[in-house]
Write a protein that holds these residues in place. Structure first.
Motif, short mmCIF file in Angstrom:
data_model
loop_
_atom_site.label_atom_id
_atom_site.label_comp_id
_atom_site.label_asym_id
_atom_site.label_seq_id
_atom_site.Cartn_x
_atom_site.Cartn_y
_atom_site.Cartn_z
N GLU A 135 0.84 -1.20 0.00
CA GLU A 135 0.00 0.00 0.00
C GLU A 135 0.87 1.25 0.00
O GLU A 135 1.89 1.32 0.67
CB GLU A 135 -0.92 -0.01 1.22
N ARG A 136 0.41 2.26 -0.77
CA ARG A 136 1.09 3.56 -0.74
C ARG A 136 0.09 4.64 -0.34
O ARG A 136 -0.44 4.60 0.76
CB ARG A 136 1.75 3.83 -2.10
N SER A 152 1.47 -8.39 11.44
CA SER A 152 2.75 -8.89 11.94
C SER A 152 3.92 -8.16 11.29
O SER A 152 3.77 -7.56 10.23
CB SER A 152 2.87 -10.39 11.67
N LYS A 153 5.06 -8.22 11.96
CA LYS A 153 6.26 -7.63 11.40
C LYS A 153 6.68 -8.39 10.15
O LYS A 153 6.49 -9.59 10.04
CB LYS A 153 7.38 -7.66 12.44
N ILE A 154 7.29 -7.66 9.23
CA ILE A 154 7.66 -8.25 7.95
C ILE A 154 9.02 -8.93 8.06
O ILE A 154 9.98 -8.37 8.58
CB ILE A 154 7.70 -7.17 6.86
N SER A 155 9.07 -10.14 7.54
CA SER A 155 10.33 -10.86 7.43
C SER A 155 10.25 -11.74 6.19
O SER A 155 9.16 -12.15 5.78
CB SER A 155 10.61 -11.71 8.67
N SER A 156 11.39 -12.02 5.60
CA SER A 156 11.41 -12.86 4.41
C SER A 156 10.93 -14.27 4.74
O SER A 156 10.24 -14.91 3.94
CB SER A 156 12.82 -12.90 3.83
N GLN A 157 11.26 -14.75 5.92
CA GLN A 157 10.84 -16.10 6.32
C GLN A 157 9.32 -16.21 6.40
O GLN A 157 8.74 -17.20 5.97
CB GLN A 157 11.47 -16.48 7.67
N LEU A 158 8.69 -15.17 6.95
CA LEU A 158 7.23 -15.21 7.07
C LEU A 158 6.57 -15.14 5.70
O LEU A 158 5.60 -15.87 5.42
CB LEU A 158 6.75 -14.05 7.95
N GLN A 177 0.86 -2.99 4.76
CA GLN A 177 0.31 -1.68 5.09
C GLN A 177 1.06 -1.12 6.30
O GLN A 177 1.18 -1.79 7.32
CB GLN A 177 -1.19 -1.79 5.40
N LYS A 178 1.57 0.07 6.16
CA LYS A 178 2.25 0.77 7.26
C LYS A 178 3.33 -0.10 7.90
O LYS A 178 3.35 -0.35 9.10
CB LYS A 178 1.23 1.21 8.31
N ASN A 179 4.21 -0.62 7.06
CA ASN A 179 5.38 -1.36 7.51
C ASN A 179 5.07 -2.66 8.25
O ASN A 179 5.84 -3.11 9.08
CB ASN A 179 6.27 -0.48 8.40
N SER A 216 -0.82 1.20 -5.53
CA SER A 216 0.04 0.22 -4.85
C SER A 216 1.07 -0.37 -5.80
O SER A 216 0.93 -0.32 -7.03
CB SER A 216 -0.82 -0.92 -4.27
N ILE A 217 2.12 -0.92 -5.21
CA ILE A 217 3.12 -1.69 -5.95
C ILE A 217 2.87 -3.16 -5.64
O ILE A 217 2.84 -3.56 -4.48
CB ILE A 217 4.55 -1.31 -5.52
N THR A 218 2.68 -3.97 -6.68
CA THR A 218 2.34 -5.37 -6.49
C THR A 218 3.36 -6.26 -7.18
O THR A 218 3.70 -6.04 -8.34
CB THR A 218 0.92 -5.68 -7.03
#
Length: 275
Positions: A135-136, A152-158, A177-179, A216-218
């Motif tokens: 989302e932007r 949840s917090k963003i991680s590559s594993q998730l 959305q919002k980090n 948005s960027i998808t």
């Protein structure tokens, strides 16, 4: 009560009253900012302007029509703005309505880009299909509500774990959305463009569809070929190499955000760039 007879406390009460009204209006604008309700709100302002002009110019029939539209407009607003009003009441119930809504946009952006790039590269090499939308300015709350909330917090594993085949959340889109990862298994609108290649599947059509109605960027990872694609502003950039993907994602999520920070909104007269 004459204004000159106001005491100092009366003046302070009036000032505080005005500031509180403006603050509530500001918060209400923040609730609907970036949603479809903004366009509808513009339409209401157009009706009001037409009503004033028609009354001034003596266009009685047009003035009567606009008067009826405004008379019954309150009920129409409740119906049309129902999702936004519900969201505002939910935030009020959670004690978030009067919380700080404007945060530092770049805080955590680098981590988001790094996590997306790492996860996308992993899934592309193993041909794991994925659909990630970031989302932007335009709000995506309506689409987030169609999925499973995570927050949840963003991680590559998730991100990788979500799109592993045959898991409960792999079918659908992840919306950031919002980090944070707001939701997974979200439904995005499919593009109805007749110019889309027949070889593209539902993920690409959904990615292009959401880019047609939001800014948005998808990101799409094809499970058939492992190719990486990005959609933005109704455009599809297919078969990107790892370097091109990293460069484009960094440009859109970091460079654009930093440019907004360094540019004053009052003097920024340039339109959107079509990348």
């Amino acid at each position: 009560m004459p204004f000159v007879n106001y005491s100092l406390l009366d003046y302070l009460a009036v000032i505080v009253d005005i500031l509180l009204v403006w603050f509530v209006i500001y918060k209400l604008i923040m609730v609907i900012k970036g949603t479809k309700a903004v366009q509808l709100l513009k339409g209401i302002f157009v009706i009001i302007i037409v009503r004033l002009l028609s009354g001034f110019l003596g266009f009685n029939t047009l003035s009567w029509m606009m008067e009826q539209a405004l008379t019954w407009g309150f009920l129409a607003i409740i119906i049309i703005f129902q999702p936004e009003l519900r969201r505002a009441l939910e935030q009020l119930g959670r004690g978030r309505f009067f919380s700080r809504t404007i945060t530092q946009e770049d805080e955590g952006k680098e981590a988001i880009v790094e996590a997306i790039i790492k996860a996308t590269d992993y899934m592309a090499k193993r041909r794991i299909g994925a659909l990630i939308s970031v989302e932007r300015e335009t709000g995506m709350s309506d689409y987030i509500e169609t999925g499973i909330p995570l927050h949840s917090k963003i991680s590559s594993q998730l991100l990788i774990n979500i799109f592993i085949p045959n898991t409960p959340l792999h079918d659908g889109a992840v919306i950031i959305q919002k980090n944070e990862i707001a939701a997974a298994a979200c439904y995005l609108p499919l593009s109805e463009s007749p110019f889309i290649s027949k070889e593209l599947g539902t993920r690409h059509r959904a990615a292009l569809g959401i880019s047609e109605v939001t800014d948005s960027i998808t990101i799409v990872v094809s499970e058939e070929t492992g190719s990486i694609s990005i959609t933005k502003n109704g455009e599809l950039h297919r078969d990107l190499s790892s370097e091109m993907f990293k460069e484009m994602l960094t440009k859109e999520l970091l460079a654009v955000s930093k440019q907004k920070q360094t540019s004053s909104p009052r003097w920024n007269w340039r339109g959107k760039r079509n990348g």
